[in-house]
Motif scaffolding. Structure first.
Motif, PDB file in Angstrom:
ATOM      1  N   ASN A 175      13.514 -20.374   9.945  1.00 42.33           N
ATOM      2  CA  ASN A 175      12.460 -20.629   8.973  1.00 42.33           C
ATOM      3  C   ASN A 175      11.765 -19.324   8.599  1.00 42.33           C
ATOM      4  OD1 ASN A 175      10.852 -22.273   7.364  1.00 42.33           O
ATOM      5  ND2 ASN A 175      10.599 -23.781   9.000  1.00 42.33           N
ATOM      6  N   GLU A 176      10.887 -19.403   7.634  1.00 45.80           N
ATOM      7  CA  GLU A 176      10.091 -18.215   7.307  1.00 45.80           C
ATOM      8  C   GLU A 176       8.628 -18.598   7.158  1.00 45.80           C
ATOM      9  OE1 GLU A 176      11.614 -16.645   3.695  1.00 45.80           O
ATOM     10  OE2 GLU A 176      11.362 -18.512   2.603  1.00 45.80           O
ATOM     11  N   ILE A 177       7.780 -17.578   7.187  1.00 47.50           N
ATOM     12  CA  ILE A 177       6.330 -17.807   7.139  1.00 47.50           C
ATOM     13  C   ILE A 177       5.817 -17.515   5.726  1.00 47.50           C
ATOM     14  CG2 ILE A 177       4.144 -16.757   7.904  1.00 47.50           C
ATOM     15  CD1 ILE A 177       5.230 -18.709   9.906  1.00 47.50           C
ATOM     16  N   VAL A 178       5.058 -18.454   5.176  1.00 48.68           N
ATOM     17  CA  VAL A 178       4.544 -18.259   3.821  1.00 48.68           C
ATOM     18  C   VAL A 178       3.044 -18.555   3.758  1.00 48.68           C
ATOM     19  CG1 VAL A 178       6.743 -18.805   2.696  1.00 48.68           C
ATOM     20  CG2 VAL A 178       5.086 -20.629   3.127  1.00 48.68           C
ATOM     21  N   LEU A 179       2.438 -18.023   2.709  1.00 48.99           N
ATOM     22  CA  LEU A 179       1.019 -18.268   2.454  1.00 48.99           C
ATOM     23  C   LEU A 179       0.916 -19.341   1.370  1.00 48.99           C
ATOM     24  CD1 LEU A 179      -1.966 -17.321   2.849  1.00 48.99           C
ATOM     25  CD2 LEU A 179      -1.566 -15.711   0.992  1.00 48.99           C
ATOM     26  N   VAL A 180       0.196 -20.418   1.655  1.00 54.96           N
ATOM     27  CA  VAL A 180       0.056 -21.471   0.641  1.00 54.96           C
ATOM     28  C   VAL A 180      -1.411 -21.662   0.258  1.00 54.96           C
ATOM     29  CG1 VAL A 180       2.112 -22.765   1.330  1.00 54.96           C
ATOM     30  CG2 VAL A 180      -0.073 -23.289   2.405  1.00 54.96           C
TER      31      VAL A 180
ATOM     32  N   ASP B 218      -2.822 -30.372   5.385  1.00 54.71           N
ATOM     33  CA  ASP B 218      -3.846 -31.341   4.981  1.00 54.71           C
ATOM     34  C   ASP B 218      -5.152 -30.637   4.641  1.00 54.71           C
ATOM     35  OD1 ASP B 218      -2.278 -33.545   5.135  1.00 54.71           O
ATOM     36  OD2 ASP B 218      -2.782 -34.006   7.222  1.00 54.71           O
ATOM     37  N   TYR B 219      -5.497 -29.642   5.451  1.00 55.58           N
ATOM     38  CA  TYR B 219      -6.726 -28.884   5.185  1.00 55.58           C
ATOM     39  C   TYR B 219      -6.647 -28.206   3.814  1.00 55.58           C
ATOM     40  CZ  TYR B 219      -8.259 -29.242  10.105  1.00 55.58           C
ATOM     41  OH  TYR B 219      -8.680 -29.678  11.332  1.00 55.58           O
ATOM     42  N   VAL B 220      -5.483 -27.647   3.491  1.00 58.97           N
ATOM     43  CA  VAL B 220      -5.318 -26.958   2.206  1.00 58.97           C
ATOM     44  C   VAL B 220      -5.335 -27.977   1.069  1.00 58.97           C
ATOM     45  CG1 VAL B 220      -3.809 -25.492   0.808  1.00 58.97           C
ATOM     46  CG2 VAL B 220      -4.032 -25.068   3.258  1.00 58.97           C
ATOM     47  N   LYS B 221      -4.606 -29.080   1.253  1.00 59.11           N
ATOM     48  CA  LYS B 221      -4.517 -30.114   0.210  1.00 59.11           C
ATOM     49  C   LYS B 221      -5.880 -30.692  -0.114  1.00 59.11           C
ATOM     50  CE  LYS B 221      -0.179 -31.966   1.626  1.00 59.11           C
ATOM     51  NZ  LYS B 221       0.418 -33.159   2.212  1.00 59.11           N
TER      52      LYS B 221
ATOM     53  N   GLY C 177      -3.638 -21.506   3.641  1.00 60.75           N
ATOM     54  CA  GLY C 177      -3.061 -21.764   4.953  1.00 60.75           C
ATOM     55  C   GLY C 177      -1.774 -20.966   5.105  1.00 60.75           C
ATOM     56  N   ILE C 178      -1.430 -20.725   6.356  1.00 55.76           N
ATOM     57  CA  ILE C 178      -0.180 -20.022   6.616  1.00 55.76           C
ATOM     58  C   ILE C 178       0.736 -20.981   7.369  1.00 55.76           C
ATOM     59  CG2 ILE C 178       0.910 -18.023   7.690  1.00 55.76           C
ATOM     60  CD1 ILE C 178      -1.764 -16.566   7.373  1.00 55.76           C
ATOM     61  N   VAL C 179       1.867 -21.281   6.746  1.00 54.67           N
ATOM     62  CA  VAL C 179       2.770 -22.291   7.306  1.00 54.67           C
ATOM     63  C   VAL C 179       4.219 -21.830   7.164  1.00 54.67           C
ATOM     64  CG1 VAL C 179       1.212 -24.221   6.820  1.00 54.67           C
ATOM     65  CG2 VAL C 179       2.881 -23.523   5.103  1.00 54.67           C
ATOM     66  N   TYR C 180       5.148 -22.691   7.581  1.00 53.16           N
ATOM     67  CA  TYR C 180       6.562 -22.408   7.385  1.00 53.16           C
ATOM     68  C   TYR C 180       6.954 -22.646   5.926  1.00 53.16           C
ATOM     69  CZ  TYR C 180       7.233 -22.665  12.449  1.00 53.16           C
ATOM     70  OH  TYR C 180       7.182 -22.453  13.792  1.00 53.16           O
TER      71      TYR C 180
END
Lengths: 230, 275
Positions: free
Chosen positions: B129-134, B196-199, B206-209
């Motif tokens: 996987n990779e790490i992305v900023l959303v 959910d916090y971002v939505k 948020g920083i997620v996969y």
């Protein structure tokens, strides 16, 4: 690595702030409900007690919805005062105040209902107004209820976990209160930190309950003596 | 004494009532499965449950792969237990029933391996996987990791328990942003909570996969973590040695590595790894 004391200090701050809110709102409301009758009173009473019986997650969910970015209160606060309580220490205070309010309210109300109305009426016949009666007769005579309500709601605020985690989130040093720090330490396998915080929390809570029991026993004894003297 | 005897008969009555209810229910169950048996022969053999404890980030692809597996192996029933890899590791250590562990981080699997809880030779890295900023779809303020300093609140998984949070922390530390951001970071219990916090708009970013970012159209990816800013993300899987369905569990891991399953994983934003 030394123990991080910020969760302890934070928990104390939150509990103190929450108790101030609970005292200022709980005593007048209890006074009102103990002495007044109006249509729908039962419904209002139930509403005041609800946070005591609801799971904290339900309280947290409702508060998060109310105060969230798109919630009715959240939007109002953001637009008028440009503040947001979600994921902020004020959110933790609100959560703690809401869950501990019933403890204060119930015990003050019970104490006030126990005050002999003839004493209040006596004051009224001597020309005291309602407010004076409340502050000079009702309030001093329900003192034990106020103190136990105070202590119980303080302890409850200190221990609030579920609703706090949902509304204030977990920001170490900013919103991570003691129960949340314990949960996180335990989850991440940091048993030493968890154990230390658990110890502090347990000893503190024990002292609170112990002292409250001793105190209320002494109160009963002294009241019994008062009656004996009469 | 009388009260005691009365109590006994009461207990007996209740017990009989329960027995009747249970027998009735069991009878119903039998006729129901009998009906099915005429349609599908496979359901006559008792279906075995394979419990898969999997990182929450694998939810969607695994539910697709489940169909693949159960189609090829009738009579087997995959049961998923989704949580953060850290919680799952703890559960398995405490003896929670699990046949397979699919972790989003190596350290959780390492811990189980050290305690001899894995079946030797079954451990395999099955995806990456990779790490992305959303950010939420209508956010225009944040376009890069550096822009995070402008945000009021951001969220990552708790670094100690959520692998995605640990990678996020590594990335932020690597970019020298961690210290200035620390006070704004809401630590979430898993990646789904970050989303959910971002939505909900309660945090700005948020920083997620990469795979998680694909799961919702309410959010958008604004940046990918630069190569080398965090350790490579590979998902290890293994059979737990308390499993009583060793063969079936091994087959599931094989299917997970098949080209069909790999295509499903890639579809959900995961990155193929070289074995």
């Amino acid at each position: 690595m030394g123990l991080d004391f910020s969760p302890i200090i934070l928990s104390l701050k939150v509990a103190i702030a929450a108790v101030i809110i609970v005292v200022l709102s709980g005593i007048p409301l209890a006074g009102l409900m103990a002495r007044r009758d109006f249509p729908g009173k039962d419904a209002v009473e139930s509403l005041f007690t609800l946070p005591l019986v609801l799971p904290p997650s339900v309280v947290g969910f409702i508060l998060l919805w109310l105060f969230g970015k798109n919630g009715p209160l959240g939007q109002f606060l953001a637009q008028t005062f440009n503040v947001s309580v979600v994921f902020h220490i004020s959110g933790a205070v609100i959560a703690a105040a809401v869950v501990s309010f019933p403890l204060m309210y119930q015990s003050v109300k019970a104490a006030m209902e126990g005050v002999d109305p003839t004493l209040e009426n006596a004051a009224r016949t001597l020309g005291s107004g309602e407010i004076k009666v409340f502050f000079t007769i009702t309030l001093p005579l329900s003192w034990p209820g106020i103190v136990s309500g105070f202590i119980l709601s303080f302890a409850r605020s200190l221990g609030e976990f579920g609703a706090t985690l949902m509304v204030a989130g977990n920001i170490p040093g900013k919103t991570q209160t003691m129960p949340i720090a314990i949960y996180m330490a335990s989850e991440s396998g940091d048993d030493r930190t968890a154990m230390m915080l658990v110890l502090i929390m347990t000893v503190f809570s024990f002292l609170v309950v112990f002292w409250l029991n001793r105190w209320s026993k002494r109160q009963k004894k002294s009241t019994a003596q008062d009656i004996g003297r009469e | 004494m009388l009260v005691y005897v009365e109590g006994r008969t009461k207990v007996k009555k209740v017990a009989i009532l329960f027995l009747v209810i249970i027998l009735t229910l069991a009878g119903c169950g039998q006729t129901a499965s009998g009906d099915k048996g005429t349609d599908r022969r496979s359901s006559q053999s008792p279906s075995k449950q394979i419990i898969v404890s999997a990182a929450a980030s694998l939810k969607e692809p695994l539910e697709d792969i489940e169909k693949l597996y159960e189609e090829q192996h009738q009579g087997l029933d995959l049961v998923f237990n989704f949580a953060s890899s850290g919680s799952l590791q703890k559960q398995i250590e405490q003896g929670a029933p699990a046949d397979i562990f699919l972790s989003a981080g190596q350290s959780q699997m390492d811990a189980l391996e050290k305690q001899d809880l894995l079946v030797q030779g079954t451990r395999i890295d099955f995806t990456g996987n990779e790490i992305v900023l959303v950010v939420s779809r209508d956010n225009q303020n944040i376009k890069s990791f550096e822009d995070l300093t402008k945000a009021n609140l951001i969220s990552i998984g708790t670094p100690e328990t959520v692998p995605a949070g640990k990678y996020a922390q590594e990335t932020l530390k690597n970019m020298k942003l961690w210290d200035s951001l620390q006070d704004k970071i809401v630590q979430a219990k898993d990646v789904k909570q970050v989303l959910d916090y971002v939505k909900s708009g309660n945090v700005e970013a948020g920083i997620v996969y990469g795979s998680d970012a694909k799961s919702s159209d309410k959010i958008k990816v604004v940046a990918e973590a630069p190569a080398g800013s965090h350790s490579p993300i590979v998902y290890p899987g293994a059979v737990i040695n308390t499993s009583s369905n060793l063969a079936e569990a091994k087959v599931f891991l094989d299917i997970l590595c098949s080209s069909e399953a790999q295509a499903i994983l890639e579809n959900y934003g995961f990155k193929r790894v070289n074995y």
